[in-house]
Motif scaffolding. Structure first.
Motif, PDB file in Angstrom:
ATOM      1  N   TRP A 203       0.821  -1.215   0.000  1.00 42.60           N
ATOM      2  CA  TRP A 203       0.000   0.000   0.000  1.00 42.60           C
ATOM      3  C   TRP A 203       0.852   1.261   0.000  1.00 42.60           C
ATOM      4  O   TRP A 203       0.452   2.284  -0.586  1.00 42.60           O
ATOM      5  CB  TRP A 203      -0.961  -0.014   1.181  1.00 42.60           C
ATOM      6  CG  TRP A 203      -0.327   0.029   2.545  1.00 42.60           C
ATOM      7  CD1 TRP A 203       0.008  -1.022   3.323  1.00 42.60           C
ATOM      8  CD2 TRP A 203       0.045   1.203   3.273  1.00 42.60           C
ATOM      9  NE1 TRP A 203       0.570  -0.600   4.506  1.00 42.60           N
ATOM     10  CE2 TRP A 203       0.597   0.774   4.505  1.00 42.60           C
ATOM     11  CE3 TRP A 203      -0.036   2.578   3.020  1.00 42.60           C
ATOM     12  CZ2 TRP A 203       1.078   1.651   5.462  1.00 42.60           C
ATOM     13  CZ3 TRP A 203       0.428   3.462   3.979  1.00 42.60           C
ATOM     14  CH2 TRP A 203       0.982   2.996   5.181  1.00 42.60           C
ATOM     15  N   ARG A 204       2.046   1.192   0.617  1.00 42.62           N
ATOM     16  CA  ARG A 204       2.920   2.358   0.596  1.00 42.62           C
ATOM     17  C   ARG A 204       3.379   2.654  -0.832  1.00 42.62           C
ATOM     18  O   ARG A 204       3.394   3.810  -1.263  1.00 42.62           O
ATOM     19  CB  ARG A 204       4.137   2.128   1.500  1.00 42.62           C
ATOM     20  CG  ARG A 204       3.827   2.031   2.983  1.00 42.62           C
ATOM     21  CD  ARG A 204       5.093   1.741   3.763  1.00 42.62           C
ATOM     22  NE  ARG A 204       4.883   1.698   5.212  1.00 42.62           N
ATOM     23  CZ  ARG A 204       4.492   0.637   5.869  1.00 42.62           C
ATOM     24  NH1 ARG A 204       4.264  -0.495   5.211  1.00 42.62           N
ATOM     25  NH2 ARG A 204       4.313   0.667   7.173  1.00 42.62           N
ATOM     26  N   LEU A 207       0.502   4.193  -2.834  1.00 40.90           N
ATOM     27  CA  LEU A 207       0.295   5.610  -2.532  1.00 40.90           C
ATOM     28  C   LEU A 207       1.415   6.465  -3.124  1.00 40.90           C
ATOM     29  O   LEU A 207       1.164   7.564  -3.644  1.00 40.90           O
ATOM     30  CB  LEU A 207       0.216   5.820  -1.018  1.00 40.90           C
ATOM     31  CG  LEU A 207      -1.038   5.291  -0.325  1.00 40.90           C
ATOM     32  CD1 LEU A 207      -0.946   5.497   1.178  1.00 40.90           C
ATOM     33  CD2 LEU A 207      -2.283   5.976  -0.881  1.00 40.90           C
ATOM     34  N   ASN A 208       2.636   5.971  -3.057  1.00 38.94           N
ATOM     35  CA  ASN A 208       3.754   6.715  -3.653  1.00 38.94           C
ATOM     36  C   ASN A 208       3.551   6.890  -5.145  1.00 38.94           C
ATOM     37  O   ASN A 208       3.817   7.963  -5.714  1.00 38.94           O
ATOM     38  CB  ASN A 208       5.073   5.983  -3.396  1.00 38.94           C
ATOM     39  CG  ASN A 208       5.535   6.100  -1.959  1.00 38.94           C
ATOM     40  OD1 ASN A 208       5.048   6.940  -1.210  1.00 38.94           O
ATOM     41  ND2 ASN A 208       6.472   5.253  -1.564  1.00 38.94           N
ATOM     42  N   SER A 209       3.074   5.833  -5.817  1.00 39.07           N
ATOM     43  CA  SER A 209       2.895   5.879  -7.262  1.00 39.07           C
ATOM     44  C   SER A 209       1.743   6.796  -7.668  1.00 39.07           C
ATOM     45  O   SER A 209       1.860   7.595  -8.594  1.00 39.07           O
ATOM     46  CB  SER A 209       2.654   4.467  -7.800  1.00 39.07           C
ATOM     47  OG  SER A 209       2.392   4.480  -9.186  1.00 39.07           O
ATOM     48  N   VAL A 210       0.627   6.692  -6.939  1.00 39.44           N
ATOM     49  CA  VAL A 210      -0.571   7.441  -7.325  1.00 39.44           C
ATOM     50  C   VAL A 210      -0.509   8.898  -6.871  1.00 39.44           C
ATOM     51  O   VAL A 210      -0.861   9.819  -7.635  1.00 39.44           O
ATOM     52  CB  VAL A 210      -1.828   6.759  -6.750  1.00 39.44           C
ATOM     53  CG1 VAL A 210      -3.073   7.607  -7.005  1.00 39.44           C
ATOM     54  CG2 VAL A 210      -2.001   5.365  -7.350  1.00 39.44           C
ATOM     55  N   LEU A 211      -0.034   9.128  -5.642  1.00 41.67           N
ATOM     56  CA  LEU A 211      -0.076  10.474  -5.066  1.00 41.67           C
ATOM     57  C   LEU A 211       1.265  11.196  -5.099  1.00 41.67           C
ATOM     58  O   LEU A 211       1.357  12.350  -4.674  1.00 41.67           O
ATOM     59  CB  LEU A 211      -0.569  10.400  -3.612  1.00 41.67           C
ATOM     60  CG  LEU A 211      -1.958   9.781  -3.402  1.00 41.67           C
ATOM     61  CD1 LEU A 211      -2.291   9.739  -1.922  1.00 41.67           C
ATOM     62  CD2 LEU A 211      -3.010  10.554  -4.187  1.00 41.67           C
ATOM     63  N   GLY A 212       2.301  10.512  -5.590  1.00 34.89           N
ATOM     64  CA  GLY A 212       3.608  11.160  -5.645  1.00 34.89           C
ATOM     65  C   GLY A 212       4.258  11.309  -4.286  1.00 34.89           C
ATOM     66  O   GLY A 212       5.110  12.192  -4.092  1.00 34.89           O
ATOM     67  N   LEU A 213       3.861  10.478  -3.316  1.00 33.40           N
ATOM     68  CA  LEU A 213       4.449  10.552  -1.987  1.00 33.40           C
ATOM     69  C   LEU A 213       5.804   9.844  -1.962  1.00 33.40           C
ATOM     70  O   LEU A 213       6.221   9.229  -2.940  1.00 33.40           O
ATOM     71  CB  LEU A 213       3.502   9.904  -0.967  1.00 33.40           C
ATOM     72  CG  LEU A 213       2.089  10.490  -0.880  1.00 33.40           C
ATOM     73  CD1 LEU A 213       1.256   9.714   0.131  1.00 33.40           C
ATOM     74  CD2 LEU A 213       2.142  11.971  -0.511  1.00 33.40           C
TER      75      LEU A 213
END
Length: 485
Positions: A203-204, A207-213
């Motif tokens: 999930w991390r 989120l990094n891929s989709v939201l640029g986190l």
């Protein structure tokens, strides 16, 4: 004064008694508990194994175990136990394991972390005979307190790191310039922050891929990265692992194929899976087929054509490429009993020729420990892999195989080995525990592979169809094999 950060160095411990019997423990605490449980006429004497005694980062010594605690002792008696260390790991002050290391890596890691963080880095340990290391940022004065002392209960020394441990120039960067600035940069140790780049999986990672986190990887991904790094470590020349169990159907062929596939996918380079069955083996049946049906016997007939690495292109007529798995299969003879088997001399000739073309070879074996080709394979092995299915007959035969290896003088090689226990559809948890306990002190590492229905039918092994936990288990097993090389 710069702030101080402490890392802890731990390791697995092998106790070697006066008879040569080896007992493995996951930590020094477990090892001392085992010793305390044995019967002794007096406080047992422990000493550092000869393999470590002259190595950088170690200080020879002797210790008495008194009421569960080790105390320095004179080195004037015959030790009851010698201490051998393996599988070193660093952990943070909170006890969280960070990364597998070697003792030789510590100066480079410690100095790099000190310089990057601006903090004094202390690498401490409770392992007897292993030095404590302290490093300050490279910009600090040359007179800074940099120490390397033995973990022996004595007061820390005051010698400099370079003078005491014989470190190379990059370990004390800023005090002595490296001979090659380009090489020093190319081989630098990344800081922990760099090594733990943003998560790519779970999930991390999503989120990094989709939201640029830039969320850090979780514990599972960190573990996978550490295992990948171990599989990818440099090796000094060709290395061979040999998979054994005199019981058929013990998952030897599956282990051979999936160890080679993991090496090919994670490490790359030239990897060979070789079916060295004294009769007709089935590695070729489990592999992606080739445009030919040639086997090791056909290669043997033309082995004189392979005397230099420049002749690698001719191997295409004998090996079977495995696509995205990025390794080659050399099948055994496919007509049981109708052709002369490959004897020890022939195996050695082929091995000597093939090691020119392949950096790593995983050799599958047959079911007869008396077969000359089986014995020759064990003899050339750098690492032995004992394949065990969690079934009563397979487990019994595995330990019969181990007895045969020890009787033939391969006990030390076996102690550096890896056991892979494969779970069947209906697995006995009690027997699994008994197998694991019985392997203590016999092999260096034990890996349990969960049941995977896609491997049940004995057909072609398809990597993409494997369950993720099966791939992870074989990644762990492959890292253990490479660690022993």
């Amino acid at each position: 004064m710069a702030p101080v950060s402490t890392l802890w160095l731990s390791a697995k411990v092998t106790l070697v008694d006066r008879t040569g019997t080896r007992v493995r423990a996951d930590s020094m605490e477990v090892a001392t508990a085992k010793i305390a449980g044995y019967s002794h006429q007096s406080a047992p004497l422990l000493a550092l194994a000869e393999a470590h005694a002259s190595g950088p980062g170690f200080t020879p010594g002797a210790w008495r175990l008194v009421e569960g605690h080790l105390a320095p002792a004179p080195e004037d008696g015959v030790p009851d136990y010698w201490l051998e260390y393996s599988d070193f790991h660093l952990a943070g002050a909170d006890g969280r394991r960070l990364s597998p290391v070697t003792v030789d890596d510590l100066p480079r890691i410690g100095q790099s972390m000190a310089t990057r963080s601006g903090q004094q880095i202390t690498i401490d340990t409770h392992l007897p005979g292993v030095r404590t290391h302290r490093y300050v940022p490279a910009t600090a004065p040359a007179t800074a307190d940099i120490e390397a002392t033995a973990s022996s209960g004595e007061a820390p020394g005051t010698d400099s790191v370079a003078g005491t441990v014989g470190l190379d120039a990059p370990a004390v960067a800023g005090l002595h310039p490296p001979a090659s600035a380009a090489e020093a940069f190319a081989t630098r140790t990344q800081s922990r922050r760099d090594a733990l780049s943003p998560a790519h999986t779970g999930w991390r990672g999503a989120l990094n891929s989709v939201l640029g986190l830039r969320l850090a990887p979780g514990a599972g991904e960190q573990r996978t990265r550490a295992l990948n790094a171990t599989v990818q470590k440099g090796l000094p020349g060709h290395r061979t692992a040999v998979v054994v169990n005199i019981k058929g159907g013990a998952s030897k062929t599956t282990a051979t194929y999936l160890l080679a596939a993991t090496l090919g996918r994670v490490r790359g380079g030239m990897v060979l899976a070789w079916d060295n069955n004294e009769n007709a083996g089935n590695l070729g049946d489990r592999a992606i087929p080739a445009a030919h049906s040639h086997t090791a016997l056909d290669l043997l007939e033309h082995i004189e054509d392979f005397t230099t690495p420049e002749q690698a292109d001719k191997l295409a007529g004998y090996i079977r490429p495995q696509g995205e798995n990025k390794f080659h299969v050399l099948a055994s003879q496919n007509e049981a009993g109708t052709k002369e088997v490959i004897d020890a001399t022939a195996f050695r000739r082929m091995h000597a020729a093939l090691r020119q073309f392949y950096q790593l070879a995983i050799v599958d074996t047959g079911n007869a420990s008396t077969a000359p080709t089986w014995q020759a394979a064990v003899d050339v092995a750098d690492v032995l892999v004992v394949a065990i299915s969690n079934k009563e007959d397979a487990a019994r035969r595995a330990f019969t195989t181990i007895d045969a290896l020890r009787a033939e003088g391969y006990g030390e090689k076996l102690a550096n080995g890896v056991a892979i226990i494969t779970q069947p559809r209906t697995a006995s948890t009690q027997r699994l525990a008994e197998i694991q306990n019985s392997l203590t002190g016999l092999v260096r590492s034990v890996v349990v592979v969960p049941y995977d229905r896609t491997l049940d039918d004995g057909g072609e092994i398809i990597w993409e169809a494997l369950a993720p936990r099966t791939r992870q288990a074989y990644l762990q097993a492959t890292a253990a094999v490479v660690e022993g090389m």
